[in-house]
Structures are given as structure tokens and as C-alpha cells.
Design a protein around this motif. Structure first.
Motif, PDB file in Angstrom:
ATOM      1  N   SER A  85       0.811  -1.214   0.000  1.00  0.00           N
ATOM      2  CA  SER A  85       0.000   0.000   0.000  1.00  0.00           C
ATOM      3  C   SER A  85       0.847   1.267   0.000  1.00  0.00           C
ATOM      4  O   SER A  85       0.314   2.362  -0.139  1.00  0.00           O
ATOM      5  CB  SER A  85      -0.941   0.013   1.209  1.00  0.00           C
ATOM      6  N   THR A  86       2.161   1.124   0.152  1.00  0.00           N
ATOM      7  CA  THR A  86       3.064   2.285   0.125  1.00  0.00           C
ATOM      8  C   THR A  86       4.186   1.980  -0.855  1.00  0.00           C
ATOM      9  O   THR A  86       5.229   1.443  -0.479  1.00  0.00           O
ATOM     10  CB  THR A  86       3.647   2.570   1.525  1.00  0.00           C
ATOM     11  N   PRO A  87       4.002   2.301  -2.138  1.00  0.00           N
ATOM     12  CA  PRO A  87       4.977   1.907  -3.158  1.00  0.00           C
ATOM     13  C   PRO A  87       6.402   2.346  -2.852  1.00  0.00           C
ATOM     14  O   PRO A  87       7.352   1.610  -3.155  1.00  0.00           O
ATOM     15  CB  PRO A  87       4.442   2.595  -4.424  1.00  0.00           C
ATOM     16  N   ALA A 120       6.024   1.874   9.717  1.00  0.00           N
ATOM     17  CA  ALA A 120       6.927   1.124   8.840  1.00  0.00           C
ATOM     18  C   ALA A 120       8.253   1.829   8.573  1.00  0.00           C
ATOM     19  O   ALA A 120       9.280   1.178   8.383  1.00  0.00           O
ATOM     20  CB  ALA A 120       6.227   0.834   7.513  1.00  0.00           C
ATOM     21  N   ASP A 121       8.237   3.168   8.552  1.00  0.00           N
ATOM     22  CA  ASP A 121       9.447   3.916   8.230  1.00  0.00           C
ATOM     23  C   ASP A 121      10.286   4.239   9.467  1.00  0.00           C
ATOM     24  O   ASP A 121      11.193   5.070   9.402  1.00  0.00           O
ATOM     25  CB  ASP A 121       9.100   5.198   7.477  1.00  0.00           C
ATOM     26  N   ALA A 152       1.300  -3.847  21.467  1.00  0.00           N
ATOM     27  CA  ALA A 152      -0.009  -4.449  21.718  1.00  0.00           C
ATOM     28  C   ALA A 152      -0.983  -4.177  20.582  1.00  0.00           C
ATOM     29  O   ALA A 152      -1.795  -5.039  20.216  1.00  0.00           O
ATOM     30  CB  ALA A 152      -0.567  -3.923  23.035  1.00  0.00           C
ATOM     31  N   ARG A 153      -0.904  -2.968  20.006  1.00  0.00           N
ATOM     32  CA  ARG A 153      -1.822  -2.616  18.915  1.00  0.00           C
ATOM     33  C   ARG A 153      -1.569  -3.456  17.671  1.00  0.00           C
ATOM     34  O   ARG A 153      -2.507  -3.804  16.937  1.00  0.00           O
ATOM     35  CB  ARG A 153      -1.665  -1.133  18.568  1.00  0.00           C
ATOM     36  N   ASP A 165      -0.218  -4.238   5.468  1.00  0.00           N
ATOM     37  CA  ASP A 165       1.127  -3.705   5.691  1.00  0.00           C
ATOM     38  C   ASP A 165       1.517  -3.760   7.162  1.00  0.00           C
ATOM     39  O   ASP A 165       2.691  -3.978   7.499  1.00  0.00           O
ATOM     40  CB  ASP A 165       1.220  -2.261   5.195  1.00  0.00           C
ATOM     41  N   ASP A 166       0.554  -3.542   8.065  1.00  0.00           N
ATOM     42  CA  ASP A 166       0.860  -3.577   9.489  1.00  0.00           C
ATOM     43  C   ASP A 166       1.185  -4.997   9.947  1.00  0.00           C
ATOM     44  O   ASP A 166       2.083  -5.213  10.773  1.00  0.00           O
ATOM     45  CB  ASP A 166      -0.305  -3.017  10.304  1.00  0.00           C
ATOM     46  N   VAL A 167       0.464  -5.973   9.418  1.00  0.00           N
ATOM     47  CA  VAL A 167       0.775  -7.365   9.726  1.00  0.00           C
ATOM     48  C   VAL A 167       2.184  -7.694   9.258  1.00  0.00           C
ATOM     49  O   VAL A 167       2.974  -8.330   9.975  1.00  0.00           O
ATOM     50  CB  VAL A 167      -0.246  -8.314   9.065  1.00  0.00           C
ATOM     51  N   ALA A 168       2.526  -7.220   8.054  1.00  0.00           N
ATOM     52  CA  ALA A 168       3.851  -7.498   7.496  1.00  0.00           C
ATOM     53  C   ALA A 168       4.952  -6.851   8.322  1.00  0.00           C
ATOM     54  O   ALA A 168       5.964  -7.491   8.627  1.00  0.00           O
ATOM     55  CB  ALA A 168       3.918  -7.016   6.049  1.00  0.00           C
TER      56      ALA A 168
END
Length: 297
Positions: A85-87, A120-121, A152-153, A165-168
Motif C-alpha cells: 500500500s506504500t509503493p 513502517a518507516d 499491543a496494537r 502492511d501492518d501485519v507485514a
């Protein structure tokens, strides 16, 4: 590499990427064009391209040498990540570790890694790939300081609905250091040494934090994503599009900037290009830059 010394702490800036990222009001959506135009002298050319109306930012890590130890503040995007989702973050391949080496830092030299929050960054170089789907800590001797609320989130065991993306990012950049026994999940406040202390600063994420530095009468505060642009000094109620709790983020921003102005802390945001750090002063209900950081070169 550019460095500055505050008291007994040396700070070196390692830039993974810097440039125009996207539309300015997509990044700080509550700040209208009239706000950007009114502050053009402050914003251009380091933080805003007026002609293209694009936000300019940086993805960077700060290397702190404090008390005989090497501390990294945030670890950028990383290589080979699945971020569909974030190229810009997807399947990157950069020489970040080479840049760290140019700053005199080998992976085994790092004692502490600070993730100001789990976006992620800010966590990508926590780990490196060792084969398909296999991720290991990049810094084998480091303690990774991770905000417990963000952990926790994002932990899938919590049963929340999470973005792909958050799971990854949890699986490739967070869980491996926890499984390796190198993570400390902290909350409230965590002291690293006599000069460095982490403090909770929620709003951008539930676990967002700031790192305060005090040494030899000099002070700084690494504010993570409290600010994405200097336009938020002129309009501190304006959040970035990435802030998860807008009201809390704005309140935290005012509190941290107010303290920085009162205590003369050098403010070091995660994503500012240009000089990258500044002194701040109050201007009624707003804030302004008193001066930019001066580096050795």
C-alpha cells in the motif's frame, strides 16, 4: 555524515532517503494553502516545493554516542519489505548499512535501538533478511526499546483488524527481535543512561514517544513524528495524515513544543530535511523557529 555534539553526547545523522514525497496537504491535510503560502519563507526550499506543491521530507536515523555506548534512534524503511500500500516503501534496496559504516557504526557496535513508534518507516532496519521469509535482528548485540502500547496494537494475537502492511511490518521488523530476546517493551518512561530518557508522547500512535537528551547543560528532544513539517509550528493543531488520535496528537505536540521552548531543547523531528533540527520559541498560541542546528560539516 553530519554531526553535532551536545554536552558529552555526539549526534550523527544518517539519511536513508530525502526528497519530495507527495502533495503537501495530503501529508498535513488540515493546513490550507493559505497557511503554506504565509509561511513560504520558512518552508521553501527544504520542506516544501511551492511550484509542485509537494512536501519534502527525509527518512533518517540518528546515531547517538552516549556514555560509551552507541544508540540508534529509529531505523527507517529497510530492504526487501512487502509494503504494497506504500509503493515507496515496497521492495526497497538501499545501502543504509554502508551509510552506517561510513558513520563508523558496524551492526555489532550498536548497543541500543530506539523505535520512537511502530510505523513502517521507523522500524525497517531492525532486521535483515536471511532467506525467504526469514528475518533476524540487524544489530545482534543491541537492546531494542519498543513502546508496549504500539506492540499491543500491532500484535496479531490481540485479535484486532490490521492492515496487510501492518501485519507485514510486525512479522518482519518487530516480532523477530522479540523472539530473539532482544526487545524491551516499555511504557511511561524508560531511562537509557544518565543523559537519555524515553517518555511516552501518545497521539500519533498509542505508543509514540520522545527521547530527551540532557548533558553538560545542553538539551535536545527527538520527537519522532510529532512534526512532519514546520507548518505545524505555525498551526500546531494541524496533524499529519498519519496521526491515529488527532486530538491527543495535537495536545501532545503543544505540550512537547512548549516544554522545548521553555527549557531550550533542540527539537529533532524524524522527517525534517534541511538542517534537520531547530530551536523553538513561543509566539502566542503558536511556535516559531529561533535557529537551526549547526553541524560540524
Amino acid at each position: 555524515m553530519r554531526s553535532i555534539t551536545l554536552g558529552e553526547v555526539e549526534i550523527t545523522r544518517v539519511v536513508e532517503w530525502q526528497g519530495a514525497f507527495g502533495p503537501a496537504r495530503a501529508i498535513v491535510p488540515d493546513a490550507g494553502m493559505e497557511v503554506w503560502k504565509a509561511n513560504e519563507e520558512l518552508l521553501a526550499p527544504d520542506f516544501w516545493e511551492p511550484d509542485s506543491d509537494r512536501w519534502i521530507g527525509a527518512l533518517q536515523t540518528w546515531v547517538l554516542r552516549s556514555g560509551g555506548r552507541t544508540v540508534l534512534v529509529d531505523t527507517g524503511i529497510g530492504n526487501g519489505r512487502e509494503r504494497p500500500s506504500t509503493p515507496m516503501f515496497h521492495h526497497r534496496n538501499t545501502d543504509f548499512l554502508g551509510q552506517l559504516a561510513a558513520a563508523g557504526v558496524r551492526p555489532e557496535d550498536v548497543d541500543v535501538v530506539v523505535n520512537t513508534h511502530l510505523h513502517a518507516d521507523h522500524v525497517g532496519w531492525n532486521t535483515v533478511g536471511r532467506g525467504p521469509g526469514e528475518w533476524v535482528p540487524t544489530f545482534p548485540n543491541a537492546t531494542y526499546l519498543i513502546p508496549a502500547a504500539d506492540h499491543a496494537r500491532l500484535d496479531p494475537a490481540g485479535g484486532r483488524n490490521l492492515r496487510v502492511d501492518d501485519v507485514a511490518l510486525f512479522e518482519d521488523s518487530v516480532a523477530p527481535v522479540v523472539r530473539a530476546g532482544q526487545a524491551v517493551l516499555w511504557e511511561g518512561e524508560h531511562r537509557i543512561d544518565d543523559s537519555l530518557v524515553l517518555e511516552a508522547a501518545p497521539g500519533h500512535t498509542p505508543g509514540s514517544s520522545v527521547l530527551r537528551l540532557g548533558s553538560g547543560g545542553e538539551r535536545a528532544v527527538f520527537v519522532g513524528d510529532l512534526l512532519h513539517s514546520p507548518v505545524q509550528l505555525a498551526e500546531p493543531s494541524c496533524n499529519s495524515c498519519f496521526c491515529e488520535d488527532g486530538a491527543q496528537a495535537a495536545a501532545t505536540r503543544r505540550r512537547i513544543l512548549g516544554r522545548a521552548a521553555d527549557e531550550r531543547e533542540l527539537v529533532v523531528p524524524a522527517h525534517f530535511g534541511g538542517p534537520g533540527a531547530f530551536e523553538v520559541r513561543r509566539e502566542a498560541s503558536r511556535f516559531a523557529v529561533s535557529g537551526w542546528a549547526s553541524y560540524d560539516g
